[in-house]
Structures are given as C-alpha cells and as structure tokens.
Design an enzyme around this catalytic site. Structure first.
Site, short mmCIF file in Angstrom:
data_model
loop_
_atom_site.label_atom_id
_atom_site.label_comp_id
_atom_site.label_asym_id
_atom_site.label_seq_id
_atom_site.Cartn_x
_atom_site.Cartn_y
_atom_site.Cartn_z
N ASN A 282 -19.50 14.58 0.51
CA ASN A 282 -21.78 14.14 0.47
C ASN A 282 -21.54 13.81 2.05
O ASN A 282 -21.25 12.98 1.95
CB ASN A 282 -21.31 12.82 -0.39
CG ASN A 282 -22.81 12.87 -0.71
OD1 ASN A 282 -24.07 13.32 0.23
ND2 ASN A 282 -22.82 11.57 -1.62
N ARG B 155 -22.27 18.00 -1.83
CA ARG B 155 -23.37 17.95 -2.18
C ARG B 155 -24.33 18.43 -1.61
O ARG B 155 -24.30 18.10 -0.57
CB ARG B 155 -23.54 16.58 -2.79
CG ARG B 155 -24.86 15.47 -3.67
CD ARG B 155 -25.00 14.38 -3.16
NE ARG B 155 -26.29 14.19 -3.66
CZ ARG B 155 -27.38 13.33 -3.28
NH1 ARG B 155 -26.96 12.98 -2.50
NH2 ARG B 155 -28.89 13.11 -4.06
N ARG C 291 -38.38 2.61 -3.86
CA ARG C 291 -39.68 3.39 -4.09
C ARG C 291 -40.34 3.11 -4.97
O ARG C 291 -39.88 2.59 -6.03
CB ARG C 291 -38.86 5.40 -4.62
CG ARG C 291 -38.06 5.35 -3.24
CD ARG C 291 -37.53 7.09 -3.79
NE ARG C 291 -35.86 7.85 -3.01
CZ ARG C 291 -35.18 8.02 -3.34
NH1 ARG C 291 -34.91 7.73 -4.85
NH2 ARG C 291 -34.12 7.83 -2.78
N ARG D 81 -29.03 -6.61 -9.01
CA ARG D 81 -28.30 -7.87 -9.39
C ARG D 81 -29.10 -9.15 -8.38
O ARG D 81 -29.10 -10.39 -9.51
CB ARG D 81 -27.02 -7.82 -8.65
CG ARG D 81 -25.90 -7.21 -9.56
CD ARG D 81 -25.07 -7.49 -8.50
NE ARG D 81 -24.95 -6.34 -7.53
CZ ARG D 81 -24.09 -5.53 -7.20
NH1 ARG D 81 -23.17 -5.22 -7.87
NH2 ARG D 81 -24.79 -4.54 -6.31
N GLU E 30 -20.38 12.07 -10.35
CA GLU E 30 -20.74 13.49 -9.07
C GLU E 30 -19.77 13.50 -9.28
O GLU E 30 -19.94 15.89 -8.64
CB GLU E 30 -22.23 13.02 -9.17
CG GLU E 30 -23.56 12.40 -9.95
CD GLU E 30 -24.33 11.80 -8.58
OE1 GLU E 30 -24.19 10.55 -8.34
OE2 GLU E 30 -25.22 12.32 -8.37
P1 ADP Z 1 -27.21 4.51 -5.84
O1 ADP Z 1 -28.21 5.22 -6.40
O2 ADP Z 1 -27.02 3.99 -4.40
O3 ADP Z 1 -26.31 4.94 -6.11
P2 ADP Z 1 -26.32 2.65 -8.34
O4 ADP Z 1 -25.93 3.87 -8.44
O5 ADP Z 1 -24.60 2.27 -7.52
O6 ADP Z 1 -27.09 3.50 -6.87
O7 ADP Z 1 -26.95 1.61 -8.66
C1 ADP Z 1 -26.70 0.41 -7.68
C2 ADP Z 1 -28.16 -0.72 -8.73
O8 ADP Z 1 -26.91 -1.08 -9.70
C3 ADP Z 1 -28.66 -1.89 -7.50
O9 ADP Z 1 -29.18 -1.80 -7.75
C4 ADP Z 1 -27.31 -3.41 -8.35
O10 ADP Z 1 -28.06 -3.98 -8.18
C5 ADP Z 1 -27.10 -2.56 -9.18
N1 ADP Z 1 -25.86 -2.86 -10.28
C6 ADP Z 1 -24.80 -2.56 -9.96
N2 ADP Z 1 -23.53 -3.68 -10.25
C7 ADP Z 1 -24.47 -4.23 -11.50
C8 ADP Z 1 -24.44 -5.27 -12.58
N3 ADP Z 1 -23.30 -6.11 -12.10
N4 ADP Z 1 -25.45 -5.84 -13.04
C9 ADP Z 1 -26.63 -6.31 -12.35
N5 ADP Z 1 -26.75 -4.46 -11.92
C10 ADP Z 1 -25.77 -4.01 -11.31
#
Ligand code: ADP
Length: 408
Positions: free
Chosen positions: A18, A101, A251, A295, A394
């Site tokens: 990626n 990707r 976004r 978070r 993915e």
């Molecule tokens: P991306 O779209 O960049 O791949 P991710 O799928 O890793 O992102 O998702 C990131 C989001 O997931 C962030 O908003 C993060 O706060 C949330 N997240 C990850 N772990 C937790 C958790 N334990 N509780 C709440 N939200 C979480």
C-alpha cells in the site's frame, strides 16, 4: 455464486503493498495458510526523518533510513526479508506475486487486474480523480517492477467492488454531459473491505453469497456504508471521491453542494482551500474543534464537552439515516456488520447505533457486545436483524485477489 473464499489456499507467497505519497506499507503472506510472514511500514520517504518498521517472528524492529525514493525503501524492506537472522525467506524468488492497493480505478476496473502498460495508463488517467493516492499507488507498482523483475503485479482497486452498482445509485442528477465528458458519478471506496466482510459474513452465517442481503458499516478515520445484495453493491455512501456520506474523522461527509459556492463567495476561498477544509478540517475535528479521533471524542464527552457530544450525535444521526435507507433499498437485510477501527473496537458506539435499530427488530446482546477486535454476533438470538462485529483485513483480501488473478 462461489464464496470469495472458495479454494483460495495455494502455495504462494504474496507481497501486499500500500504505497502512499511518502509511505510504503507492506505485508508478506504465505497463502498456504494465510499467515503473515512479516509486515511493516516505511514512513517519511523523501522527507527528513525517514523511518522503517519491520515485524517478524513476533518481534518488531525499527530503524531510521537514509533513502529518498520508494524503490530504495523496497530495497531496504527486501534486505530485511532475506536477512539470515531476522529474515523470513531465503531469496526474493520465493515471492510469487505482488498485490497493490490502488484507490481509484474509475470506470475501467470492476475486478482486480494484472498490471501491464494499459493498466498503468488507466491508473494514470484517473490521477485527476485520486490526486493524492493514484500517483503514489502507481509509484509503488513501478518501484516493484524495478525491484522484482518478472514477478507479476496485481492492482486491486478500492472502487472495483462498487462497479456492480446500477445507474439509479451511481448517477448524479446534474447535466448528463459531465458524466459523459469526465465520468462524474458515484464510485464508492473501501470496496476491498466491504467485499471481504461480506464474504466472511456469508461464510460465518452460512448464507448463500448469491442471495444474501447485508449492510456493511466500515467505521474508521474514513467511514463508509455499503448495501450488498447477492454479492452486488446496491448502494454505498462515498461518492466521486471519499468525501461523501458519513461524518468522518476530518471529512465532512454529505453537505449541500451550495455550501461550497457560498463559502467560496463569502470567504474568498479557492477550490483547493475548500477541498482542504472539507477533507482535512471538517468531521469530528471541525465540529468538536478538538480531535479527529473517536477515542478523544468519547473522552471529551465524558469530560462534558458539548461540541464533542454534538458531533458524536451528528455521526450517529447520519449513520442511522443511511442504515435505514439501505435496509429499504435492500428490501430487508440478513445482517448488519461493523468493521474498521470504530466498528471493531468502540463497543459504546455500537450500543448507541444498535439502540437506533430497534424499529428493524435489532436488539443488542450487551454481554456479547463487550467484544473488541474479533468476530462476534452482538445481537440477541431472537433479534430479527443479526448484528455482527466483523474485523476487516484489506491486506489479506488483496493477497487473496492477487492469488485469484495469478491462478487465471
Ligand atoms: P483508518 O480509516 O485510518 O484505517 P481505523 O480503521 O484504524 O482508521 O480507525 C481509526 C478510528 O478508530 C479512530 O477514530 C479511533 O479513535 C477509533 N478507535 C480505535 N480503537 C478504538 C477504541 N478502542 N475505542 C473507540 N474508538 C477506537
């Protein structure tokens, strides 16, 4: 229709790449058992402070790198992979294929495809629709061609799965000439993830993939929903670009398009400034004026921050709106899936979403919902709509698609 997971295990090591504008993420799979042999990331390529991580044998290595180009990053990665002590293969000839990707395949690709000159020309043609990602993705492919001569490269497009949508879903109600001249339409993204969790859910629930009706919620920094019926996309929430749909980390998701022209006039903003505002300064970050991260938003809500609470409610409202619409468009659903960082981990968010699904007969099993990052059913056994946490993968899906193309 065969499950996308049918007969997929073969003796092949597949490298998944990626490639971003200044980063290169990699995973090497042994497709005999789908295990990860090694993975890692090179960050800040061409910038100061280039850094590399390499994970293998349960250990993580990290080191600064003195390189300027993606092809040099690949050389550093392959040196680690073949290192006599921490390596995972003896020679690069063990790598059978490379899966990439690629963000935007425009209207040219409804399936992953073996890369040749014509495919590269198409990826280039769509630089205009994926200006940040497509050039970087093509750069990764060309770096691999240079570093691994003779090894097939397969392009797996984020948009491909959604090409099964009908025009009632993908056309915008603007003058037809823009569709004809520039291919302005809905494409949708996260296609690799939605396809993967759809296939996994069919397997898990023993549903016929040719008939199943599933709402897939990929909720992360970028979020999208996808309504899938019989393996075909009925609708998805992202659009021409990943900006449309849900309220996301940075976004805006859906806004009245007139907001753009209004702010351009009022604030004297250029097209590029509006683009940055909607893509990078909006969503959780823009409304909470605090953070793009769920978070942090939850923590801020616990601390009594009204702006964080407001954007969280907006996120839920928009999500509920889409789920309701997709339930009707599908004519009912067998299951709703939660994936992505928020979908897999934020059980508090799932409590709030599933509460809103009561009119669809979906009831939460509070105890089951305590799960995090693993596949589990979180609705009660008598729930009319089954809710499932389905971790996405993915990279593995790209490797599986690569194997399928190479087997042809
Ligand atoms: P991306 O779209 O960049 O791949 P991710 O799928 O890793 O992102 O998702 C990131 C989001 O997931 C962030 O908003 C993060 O706060 C949330 N997240 C990850 N772990 C937790 C958790 N334990 N509780 C709440 N939200 C979480």
């Amino acid at each position: 229709m065969l499950s996308p997971f049918h007969s997929r295990r073969i003796q092949l090591k597949v490298l998944v790449i990626n490639s971003g504008s200044s980063s290169l993420k990699y995973t090497l799979f042994d497709m005999a058992d789908e295990s990860v042999l090694c993975k890692g990331l090179v960050e800040r390529i061409g910038l100061e402070g280039t850094n590399m991580t390499y994970q293998a044998h349960g250990q993580k290595f990290e080191a600064p790198l003195d390189i300027k180009k993606h092809s040099e990053a690949l050389k550093s990665i392959t040196a680690k992979m073949t290192d006599p002590e921490i390596g995972v293969i003896k020679s690069l000839s063990e790598i059978g294929a490379i899966g990439h990707r690629v963000l935007h395949g425009g209207m040219d690709f409804s399936e992953p495809t073996l890369v040749d000159d014509a495919v590269k020309a198409s990826i280039r043609k769509y630089f205009v629709l994926g200006p940040l990602h497509n050039p970087a993705n093509l750069g990764g492919i060309e770096a691999c061609e240079e570093s691994f001569p003779g090894i097939p490269n397969v392009a797996v497009f984020d948009t491909a799965f959604h090409m099964s949508m009908g025009p009632e879903a993908y056309m915008y109600a603007i003058p037809r000439k823009y569709y004809e001249k520039y291919a302005v339409r809905k494409y949708g993204f996260h296609g690799t993830s939605h396809k993967y969790v759809y296939g996994k859910a069919c397997e898990y629930l023993k549903l016929d993939p040719a008939k199943a009706k599933i709402i897939s919620c990929h909720l992360g920094n970028g979020s999208s929903l996808c309504a899938v019926k019989g393996g075909k996309v009925v609708d998805t929430s992202m659009g021409l670009t990943p900006l449309a749909g849900l309220v996301m980390g940075t976004r805006s998701g859906d806004v009245d398009a007139a907001v753009v022209t209004f702010l351009q006039q009022q604030e004297g903003l250029s097209a590029a400034e509006i683009d940055t505002m909607l893509n990078k300064k909006s969503g959780f970050l823009g409304v909470s004026e605090r953070s793009s991260d769920m978070r942090d938003i939850r923590q801020a809500m616990a601390d009594g921050d009204p702006k964080a609470t407001e954007v969280y409610k907006m996120f839920l409202h928009r999500l509920t709106h889409y789920i309701g619409a997709y339930y009707l468009l599908l004519g009912g659903a067998d299951a709703i899936l939660f994936t992505g960082g928020i979908g897999e981990n934020s059980y508090e968010t799932r409590v709030d979403i599933v509460k809103n699904l009561a009119p669809l007969g979906c009831t939460l099993d509070e105890q089951a919902n305590a799960c995090r990052g693993k596949m589990c059913t979180i609705s009660t056994p008598d729930s009319k709509l089954t809710a499932i946490v389905m971790p996405t993968n993915e990279e593995l899906m790209i490797a599986m698609e690569t194997v399928k193309i190479c087997a042809k």
